[in-house]
Scaffold this motif. Sequence first.
Motif, PDB file in Angstrom:
ATOM      1  N   VAL A  89       0.924  -1.276  -0.154  1.00  0.00           N
ATOM      2  CA  VAL A  89       0.011   0.084  -0.011  1.00  0.00           C
ATOM      3  C   VAL A  89       0.820   1.333   0.107  1.00  0.00           C
ATOM      4  N   ALA A  90       1.894   1.229   0.857  1.00  0.00           N
ATOM      5  CA  ALA A  90       2.682   2.450   0.828  1.00  0.00           C
ATOM      6  C   ALA A  90       3.400   2.725  -0.463  1.00  0.00           C
ATOM      7  N   ALA A  91       3.652   1.615  -1.257  1.00  0.00           N
ATOM      8  CA  ALA A  91       4.346   1.681  -2.554  1.00  0.00           C
ATOM      9  C   ALA A  91       3.338   2.181  -3.590  1.00  0.00           C
ATOM     10  N   ALA A  92       2.136   1.738  -3.439  1.00  0.00           N
ATOM     11  CA  ALA A  92       1.035   2.427  -4.167  1.00  0.00           C
ATOM     12  C   ALA A  92       0.951   3.941  -4.149  1.00  0.00           C
ATOM     13  N   VAL A  93       0.713   4.196  -2.830  1.00  0.00           N
ATOM     14  CA  VAL A  93       0.421   5.668  -2.396  1.00  0.00           C
ATOM     15  C   VAL A  93       1.516   6.520  -2.444  1.00  0.00           C
ATOM     16  N   LEU A  94       2.781   5.908  -2.165  1.00  0.00           N
ATOM     17  CA  LEU A  94       3.817   7.159  -2.030  1.00  0.00           C
ATOM     18  C   LEU A  94       4.904   6.571  -2.874  1.00  0.00           C
ATOM     19  N   GLY A  95       4.984   5.709  -3.423  1.00  0.00           N
ATOM     20  CA  GLY A  95       5.974   5.220  -4.507  1.00  0.00           C
ATOM     21  C   GLY A  95       7.009   4.679  -4.022  1.00  0.00           C
ATOM     22  N   ASP A  96       6.947   4.500  -2.446  1.00  0.00           N
ATOM     23  CA  ASP A  96       8.077   4.018  -1.691  1.00  0.00           C
ATOM     24  C   ASP A  96       7.638   3.120  -0.675  1.00  0.00           C
ATOM     25  N   ALA A  97       8.189   1.746  -0.818  1.00  0.00           N
ATOM     26  CA  ALA A  97       7.729   0.650  -0.087  1.00  0.00           C
ATOM     27  C   ALA A  97       8.190   0.812   1.396  1.00  0.00           C
ATOM     28  N   THR A  98       9.195   1.574   1.383  1.00  0.00           N
ATOM     29  CA  THR A  98       9.812   1.635   2.911  1.00  0.00           C
ATOM     30  C   THR A  98       9.220   2.659   3.797  1.00  0.00           C
ATOM     31  N   LYS A  99       8.463   3.494   3.128  1.00  0.00           N
ATOM     32  CA  LYS A  99       7.604   4.425   4.060  1.00  0.00           C
ATOM     33  C   LYS A  99       6.689   4.120   4.726  1.00  0.00           C
ATOM     34  N   VAL A 100       6.836   3.306   5.631  1.00  0.00           N
ATOM     35  CA  VAL A 100       5.823   2.523   6.393  1.00  0.00           C
ATOM     36  C   VAL A 100       6.303   2.862   7.939  1.00  0.00           C
ATOM     37  N   LYS A 101       5.404   3.224   8.725  1.00  0.00           N
ATOM     38  CA  LYS A 101       5.708   3.139  10.206  1.00  0.00           C
ATOM     39  C   LYS A 101       4.875   2.020  10.812  1.00  0.00           C
ATOM     40  N   PHE A 102       5.643   1.080  11.449  1.00  0.00           N
ATOM     41  CA  PHE A 102       4.828  -0.256  12.004  1.00  0.00           C
ATOM     42  C   PHE A 102       4.681   0.139  13.703  1.00  0.00           C
ATOM     43  N   ILE A 103       3.445  -0.121  13.762  1.00  0.00           N
ATOM     44  CA  ILE A 103       3.138  -0.036  15.171  1.00  0.00           C
ATOM     45  C   ILE A 103       2.533  -1.600  15.710  1.00  0.00           C
ATOM     46  N   PRO A 104       3.470  -1.977  16.602  1.00  0.00           N
ATOM     47  CA  PRO A 104       2.937  -3.132  17.203  1.00  0.00           C
ATOM     48  C   PRO A 104       1.823  -3.072  17.908  1.00  0.00           C
ATOM     49  N   LEU A 105       0.876  -4.077  17.774  1.00  0.00           N
ATOM     50  CA  LEU A 105      -0.544  -4.026  18.432  1.00  0.00           C
ATOM     51  C   LEU A 105      -0.758  -5.375  19.052  1.00  0.00           C
ATOM     52  N   THR A 106      -1.676  -5.358  20.281  1.00  0.00           N
ATOM     53  CA  THR A 106      -1.901  -6.540  20.815  1.00  0.00           C
ATOM     54  C   THR A 106      -3.207  -6.579  20.230  1.00  0.00           C
ATOM     55  N   ALA A 107      -3.843  -7.867  20.460  1.00  0.00           N
ATOM     56  CA  ALA A 107      -4.948  -8.339  19.967  1.00  0.00           C
ATOM     57  C   ALA A 107      -6.232  -7.453  20.447  1.00  0.00           C
ATOM     58  N   LYS A 108      -6.121  -7.026  21.821  1.00  0.00           N
ATOM     59  CA  LYS A 108      -6.976  -6.095  22.268  1.00  0.00           C
ATOM     60  C   LYS A 108      -7.175  -4.809  21.941  1.00  0.00           C
ATOM     61  N   GLU A 109      -5.914  -4.208  21.503  1.00  0.00           N
ATOM     62  CA  GLU A 109      -5.878  -2.838  21.329  1.00  0.00           C
ATOM     63  C   GLU A 109      -6.146  -2.486  19.656  1.00  0.00           C
ATOM     64  N   ARG A 110      -6.251  -3.722  18.837  1.00  0.00           N
ATOM     65  CA  ARG A 110      -6.020  -3.385  17.467  1.00  0.00           C
ATOM     66  C   ARG A 110      -7.173  -2.776  16.728  1.00  0.00           C
ATOM     67  N   PHE A 111      -8.391  -2.900  17.264  1.00  0.00           N
ATOM     68  CA  PHE A 111      -9.355  -2.289  16.610  1.00  0.00           C
ATOM     69  C   PHE A 111      -9.614  -0.755  17.138  1.00  0.00           C
ATOM     70  N   THR A 112      -9.289  -0.611  18.215  1.00  0.00           N
ATOM     71  CA  THR A 112      -9.302   0.858  18.773  1.00  0.00           C
ATOM     72  C   THR A 112      -8.431   1.744  18.059  1.00  0.00           C
ATOM     73  N   ALA A 113      -7.183   1.108  17.837  1.00  0.00           N
ATOM     74  CA  ALA A 113      -6.384   1.872  17.235  1.00  0.00           C
ATOM     75  C   ALA A 113      -6.488   2.370  15.934  1.00  0.00           C
TER      76      ALA A 113
END
Lengths: 340, 369
Positions: free
Chosen positions: A68-92
Motif C-alpha cells: 500500500v505504501a508503494a502504491a500511495v507514496l511510491g516507496d515501500a519503505t515509507k511505512v511506520k509499523f505499530i505493534p498492537l496486541t489483539a485487544k487494542e488493534r481495533f481501537t487503534a
Amino acid sequence: MKTLVSLTTAALATVGLMAAPAQAAETLNAVKERGEMICGVSTGLPGFSLPDDKGNWTGLDVDTCRAVAAAVLGDATKVKFIPLTAKERFTALQSGEIDMLSRNTTWTHTRDTSLGLNFAGVNYYDGQGFLVSKSLGVTSAKELDGASVCIQSGTTTELNLADYFRLNGMNYSPVVFDTSDQTVQGFSAGRCDVLTSDQSQLYALRTKLDDPNSAVVLPEVISKEPLGPVVRQGDDEWFNIVKWSLFAQLNAEEMGITSANIDDNMKSENPSVQRLLGTSGDMGAKLGLSADWAYNIVKQVGNYGEMFERNVGKDTPLAIARGLNALWTEGGIQYAPPIR
Amino acid sequence: MADPDRFTPLPAQAPPSSSAGPLAWVRANLLSSPLNVAMTLGVLYLLVSIVPGIIDWAILKATVSGDGPNACDATEGACWTFIRLRFDFFIYGFYPEPERWRVDVVLGLLLLVVGPQFLSRFPGKKWIGLFGLTAFPLIVAMLLMGGLFGLPEVETGKWGGLMLTLVLSYVGIVAALPIGVALALGRRSTMPVIRAICVIFIEIWRGVPLISVLFMASVMLPLFLPEGVNFDKLLRALIGIIMFQSAYMAEVVRGGLQGIPKGQYEAADALGLGYWKGMGLVILPQALKMVIPGIVNTFIALFKDTTLVLIIGLLDVLATVQASIVDPAWGNVATEGYLFAAFCFWVFCFGMSRYSQSLERKLHTGHKR
C-alpha cells in the motif's frame, strides 16, 4: 482470549462509532502529507509480522502494508509499523492512530458490521487444524477419538474444537496452556497426542519441536479464518486503495509479472498488462494515485506469489504449501477482479 | 636461660577440631541432629543430580559461535548464538542502527550518575545525584528523541528492548518519589480539601490494577480524545505508571511519617521552624530513612511492572525476547531467551537492593535495633 476481545470490542464499538466521524478521503491526504503510512501489525507472529535480527519487520502482513505504501507514496519503505496486541488493534484503527490494520485478523460478520470497520480483502486463507506426532500413525482427524488435545486457553480455537468433536461424535480430553510456546512445550513433552491451532501457526510451532519432521499437520481444516487488511469505514477512497493494492498483486501473479521481469513487461502489447502497469489507461488516477502505482507495488514488494513464498513458502522454515492460497487458476481460491 | 622459678606457660594449643575449623563448622551447622543430617544429604543429592546437568547445558555443550540459526543445529546444550545475534535487538529494540550511539551515551551517563552513589566517598557526589534527578532526565529525553541540534528525530514508537525498560523505570522512579512524598504529606495535612484530594487520588490509583491503568491509557483514552489528537503512546504509559506508583509511594512514606514520635514534631515547632522547614529539616529526613526498605521495594516492583507495557504493544526487553523466540528460523530457544530476560531483570533489581542496603548502613544513626 478472542471471546474476551470480542466482548471488549463490542462494548467499545458504540464509542468507536461516535469517535469515527466522516473521514472521506482524509486518510489518503493525511498519508501523502505525512509522507509515511502508519500500519498496525502484531507484536510477533511467525510468517506474518516478526522483527528480524536488525529490528526490521518481516512477514506477509508487513508486506501487505508495504504494498500500500508503494502504491500511495511510491516507496515501500515509507511505512511506520505499530505493534498492537489483539485487544487494542481495533481501537487503534478507530481512533485514527493507524491508517490500516494488517494483523492476522479474521474477517467475521460481527467485526465487519459492528465495529465501524471494513475488511479490504483476504491476504491469507487460514483455518484451524491439527498437528500430530508421526509415530501415532494417524492420517485423518476423524481417527482422533479419545485423544488428548493441547490448546491455548481462552481462544475461539477451544470452541471450534469442542464443536468439531461433538459434531463427529468423538471424545477428547483438553490439555490447556496459557501461551503458544507453552503449548508446544507440552506437546513436545508428550502431555497430549494432538496440538490444535490455526494452520499457519501449526507450521510455525512445529519448528520449535526437537525434531520438526516427527510431526505432521493433518489435512482437515475445521474452521474458516480468512485473514486480511482492515480499514476504517467511511473513507471509501482509502478502502479502494488498500483493496486494489492487494488485487494488483494477485493480478500481477496471474499475468506472470514478477519484480524481476516487470521492466520487460512495461513494453508488453497485452492490454491488461498495460492497464495494470499504467502504460495505458488511467487506472491509477481513478484511485487518486499516480499511473505507476501497480508498477511500484510489484517492483518493490513483488506479486502475491513472491510475497507468499518469501514469508511463508516452501523455502522458509514454515514451509507452507500454497493450498487455498494458490490462484484460482491453479486450484486455490485467491481470485482478484480484473483491472479494467 | 630462663629463670627456673618463673612460671612459663605452655604454648597455647589449637582448639580441638571438634570445636573449631571447618570440620566443627560442618558438624555444628550441617550434621547437628538426625533431621539436619537427613536434610544435608537430601540437599547434597539434589545438587549432585542437578548442577552437573545445568553446567553441561549452559557451558560445556553450549554453542556461542556461528552467524545464523544453523549454528545450533547439532548442539545439545544452550544456543547462546541466538542471544548473541539478537543482543542488539534486545537492548535497542527498533532504534535505528546509525543512531544507537545515542543510547550508548545515555547508558554511559547513567552509569556515571548512579555509580558514584554506591561509593562511600566521592567528590561532588551530592551534586551528581541532584543532577541525576533533575537535568539528567531532560538531557536523556533530548538525546533519545532527537530533533534538536541536528540529531535526527527518533520517535518513541521505535524505542524498545532493555532501553525502554530502563527509560520507563528511571522516569517512573524519579517522578514517583517526589509526587509520593507530596501525597503523603497531603494525606496527613490538617487542611480538609487537600487531605480529601490526596486520599481520593491515592485510593483510586491504588485500587485498580496497573494492567487496567495501562489498558485504559492505551485503548480507552484515544476514543475520548477529539479526532486527530493523538498523544504519544509511551507518554501515556509513563503517566499511567507514575500515577500508579506515586500512590504506592505515598503510603510507604506515610508509614515513615507516622513512625516519627510526636516529640520530634513538637521539637521542630519549639525551634520555631515553620511547616515546610520543620518537615524538610527534621521530620522527612528521619521518616524517609526509616522507610528505605519500603521505598526500594516499591522501586523494584516498579522495575518489574514495566513489563506490563507489553499489553499495550510497547516492546520492552521481555517482549523483544518473546517476539524473537517465536521466530521459526530458530529451533526451540525459549529457555535461553527467558534466561536472558531474567538475568537482565536480576542485575538491575539486585543492584537496587544492594544500593539500599549500603544506604541504610550509611544513614544508620543509632535507631537500628
